[in-house]
Structure formats: structure tokens, C-alpha cells
Design an enzyme around this catalytic site. Structure first.
Site, mmCIF file in Angstrom:
data_model
loop_
_atom_site.group_PDB
_atom_site.id
_atom_site.type_symbol
_atom_site.label_atom_id
_atom_site.label_comp_id
_atom_site.label_asym_id
_atom_site.label_seq_id
_atom_site.Cartn_x
_atom_site.Cartn_y
_atom_site.Cartn_z
ATOM 1 N N ASP A 173 0.847 -1.182 0.000
ATOM 2 C CA ASP A 173 0.000 0.000 0.000
ATOM 3 C C ASP A 173 0.892 1.244 0.000
ATOM 4 O O ASP A 173 1.802 1.357 0.825
ATOM 5 C CB ASP A 173 -0.872 -0.030 1.260
ATOM 6 C CG ASP A 173 -1.952 1.034 1.291
ATOM 7 O OD1 ASP A 173 -1.723 2.142 0.792
ATOM 8 O OD2 ASP A 173 -3.027 0.750 1.858
ATOM 9 N N VAL A 174 0.632 2.177 -0.917
ATOM 10 C CA VAL A 174 1.462 3.379 -1.012
ATOM 11 C C VAL A 174 1.374 4.266 0.228
ATOM 12 O O VAL A 174 2.194 5.159 0.421
ATOM 13 C CB VAL A 174 1.108 4.234 -2.255
ATOM 14 C CG1 VAL A 174 1.488 3.516 -3.531
ATOM 15 C CG2 VAL A 174 -0.367 4.636 -2.251
ATOM 16 N N TYR B 296 -10.489 14.458 -4.938
ATOM 17 C CA TYR B 296 -9.736 14.066 -6.127
ATOM 18 C C TYR B 296 -9.015 15.273 -6.716
ATOM 19 O O TYR B 296 -7.831 15.211 -7.048
ATOM 20 C CB TYR B 296 -10.688 13.455 -7.153
ATOM 21 C CG TYR B 296 -10.008 12.707 -8.270
ATOM 22 C CD1 TYR B 296 -9.238 11.580 -8.014
ATOM 23 C CD2 TYR B 296 -10.150 13.125 -9.591
ATOM 24 C CE1 TYR B 296 -8.617 10.881 -9.042
ATOM 25 C CE2 TYR B 296 -9.543 12.431 -10.625
ATOM 26 C CZ TYR B 296 -8.774 11.314 -10.348
ATOM 27 O OH TYR B 296 -8.159 10.630 -11.367
ATOM 28 N N LYS C 155 -4.961 15.667 -6.725
ATOM 29 C CA LYS C 155 -4.260 15.686 -8.001
ATOM 30 C C LYS C 155 -3.519 17.009 -8.222
ATOM 31 O O LYS C 155 -2.480 17.037 -8.896
ATOM 32 C CB LYS C 155 -5.227 15.390 -9.149
ATOM 33 C CG LYS C 155 -5.757 13.956 -9.136
ATOM 34 C CD LYS C 155 -4.622 12.924 -9.182
ATOM 35 C CE LYS C 155 -5.128 11.494 -9.300
ATOM 36 N NZ LYS C 155 -4.046 10.505 -9.403
#
Length: 327
Positions: free
Chosen positions: A104-105, A214, A218
Site C-alpha cells: 500500500d502506497v 480528487y 491531483k
């Protein structure tokens, strides 16, 4: 004045002040043929080793396959063991070299394990693609259920919950930071330069209705890209991002289901739906089938940016979006 305003309104609705459809003058519309998934550049990445977060499937998976075809050693890092195993199997069946490390990052130990495995197995780490990302706070392989998952799905700020926002930020922003930090260290130690590509999104270049986490995550991804490019240019390390619009992936499929479910629930609302003000990229709008980008089209740009052909490119936020951000 009223007549002028009416005319202006009609012109705008018809596509612009001066726009006329090309076929009105005798020309025929032409669809752009998507890139052949089998296309690659032989030996372009010979002997190099790349780590790909989120490489089990989608854009990350397609990039892993193409990099291997072009001679690279690939280490896939993902939470999705089944999909990753299938991608690794495909690469090996084609004669390529690939490894899988599950993790998992969000977890430093997991990310470091993948970096260490790449160096131990292939002797070095020449570059990385950070493709792991989510749009909602649900598992990438979860079965979609709008009513049960509603609080974990994209929603405007006033209605958004902490779990939704924190999860998306942790994976898309903090996960990219942790991945880059671990990937940069062996590149610096090796003293041979390197390259990192981050998958961000049009949501990292513009706003996107109803997707606050999101969009924020981003934008952070693109911020990390620029800062990485500034700080590590003296060491021969290039850092860029790719920013796509709708591409044929599991995430896009989930987003389509979510939009349809939300639209159905809010069908009686009299409030304008701002998400409908722009729904297609230029190329999707112009295409007779309104097709999305393919993962192979995205992989083509990524493989180029990872290669020596992009030796003068760093700090770039490349809009691989079919013209979405052009208007």
C-alpha cells in the site's frame, strides 16, 4: 439590443461565434484510430529497471507491459495481487522480466520493500511511474453499491465526510510523496540520474464538479511533480506528470456507475448540475462513438517521457487529455 442578445445566444449554443461544421463545406469527419496495443519501440528501455505503483492493471499495467516489451525490468507494486499476477504472467510469457511486490502506497515500509526488491533483483532503479490512485474511499476491487458506499464516494465539499477526503488524499497525494521519497534515494546514490512520472489528472489542472478530494489530491500530485523537478535537476533526475481525461479503466467504469446512480437520485432537482457543463474532451466529442482514451495511448506518452528521447523535459504537466483542457 434584445435581437442582438438572442443572436449571440444562438451562435454560442451552436458552437461559437465563427464555428461552422467542416462537413458543411464538403469535408467529411474522420475518427482518430486508437494506437495498436501491440505497438512498441524495440530496445528503447534495454536493461533499465522501473518501479510502477498501481501497476497491476489500467494505465499502470499497460505501461508495465510496454516497458517490458521495450527491454525494461519491471517491478509492479500494488494492493491487487490477482491482477498483478496476471500482468506479470503476461510479461513473462512474452519474454520480459517482471516482479510483483504487494503493498500500500500509504505505508512507508511497503513502499521501501518494493524499492529494495527492485534494487536487489536488478541491481539498480532507473525510474518510476507512480500510477496508484483512487477517486473514492473504497477498495479498487470493491463491488459498486451506491447506497452502501454513498458516504465514501465523491460529493461536493459541504456534504463530504472525513473518511472520503482523508482516504483519497492519503493515497493520491501522500502516497505519491512517500513513493517519490523512497524512489529518489537509490537514484541519488547510484549517481546516474533517473526519471519519475506521476499520473495526475485533468483534476490536477482544473476543477471537476463534485470531486473535491480528487481535485485537491491531483493538484498536490502536480505540485510534488514540479518541486521534484526543481530539487533534483542538478542530479540528472527528471520529474514530469501526465494528466488524462476519461480513459478506459476500472476507475472510469466506477465513476460512470456513480454518476448514473447520483443523477437518478437527484433527477427531480431544480439546481443546475455543473458537472454537465462539460463532459467530453475535444477528441471524444468529435469521435463518432465518443470513445475514451485507451490505456495504450496513455502508456505511449509515459514510455516516451521515461526514455532518453525526453531528455530535455522536466517539470512538465502534460495534458494527455484529448484536448479537455484546451477549452
Amino acid at each position: 439590443m434584445k435581437a442582438m442578445r438572442k443572436l449571440l445566444g444562438l451562435l454560442l449554443l451552436s458552437g461559437g461565434l465563427y464555428a461552422l461544421p467542416a462537413h458543411a463545406e464538403g469535408y467529411k469527419p474522420v475518427d482518430i484510430k486508437p494506437l495498436d496495443p501491440a505497438f512498441f519501440v524495440p530496445k528503447r528501455h534495454d536493461g533499465r529497471t522501473y518501479m510502477i505503483t498501481g501497476g497491476a492493471r489500467g494505465i499502470g499495467g499497460a505501461t508495465a507491459v510496454r516497458l517490458a516489451r521495450e527491454g525494461a525490468n519491471v517491478v509492479i507494486f500494488d494492493v491487487l495481487a490477482k491482477d498483478a499476477a496476471e500482468t506479470v504472467a503476461q510479461i513473462r510469457q512474452e519474454g520480459g522480466k517482471a516482479e510483483f511486490v504487494q503493498g500500500d502506497v500509504r505505508k512507508n515500509a511497503d513502499v521501501q520493500k518494493a524499492v529494495d526488491h527492485a534494487v536487489a533483483t536488478y541491481g539498480q532503479l532507473n525510474g518510476a511511474l507512480n500510477a496508484a490512485g483512487v477517486m473514492a474511499a473504497i477498495s479498487p476491487d470493491a463491488v459498486f453499491d451506491y447506497q452502501k458506499q454513498k458516504s465514501l464516494l465523491p460529493t461536493p465539499i459541504a456534504d463530504a465526510g472525513d473518511e472520503y477526503f482523508d482516504t483519497v488524499m492519503d493515497i493520491n497525494a501522500t502516497g505519491v510523496f512517500k513513493s517519490m521519497r523512497a524512489q529518489l534515494k537509490p537514484m541519488l546514490k547510484q549517481g546516474k540520474g533517473g526519471v519519475i512520472i506521476n499520473i495526475c489528472s485533468i483534476a490536477g489542472l482544473t476543477g471537476l464538479a463534485g470531486n473535491p478530494a480528487y481535485v485537491a489530491s491531483k493538484h498536490a500530485c502536480n505540485g510534488l511533480t514540479r518541486n521534484g523537478a526543481i530539487d533534483y535537476a542538478p542530479y540528472g533526475i527528471r520529474v514530469n506528470s501526465v494528466n488524462m481525461a476519461a480513459t478506459e479503466t476500472a476507475m472510469t467504469d466506477m465513476a460512470m456507475k456513480f454518476v448514473m446512480a447520483a443523477s437518478k437520485e437527484n433527477a427531480q432537482s431544480t439546481v443546475p448540475n455543473m458537472g454537465r457543463t462539460k463532459t467530453l474532451s475535444l477528441l471524444a466529442y468529435a469521435d463518432s462513438n465518443k470513445r475514451q482514451a485507451t490505456v495504450w495511448e496513455q502508456a505511449a506518452v509515459i514510455c516516451f517521457l521515461l526514455s532518453d528521447e525526453a531528455s530535455n523535459l522536466t517539470g512538465g504537466l502534460y495534458a494527455t487529455d484529448g484536448g479537455w483542457t484546451a477549452y
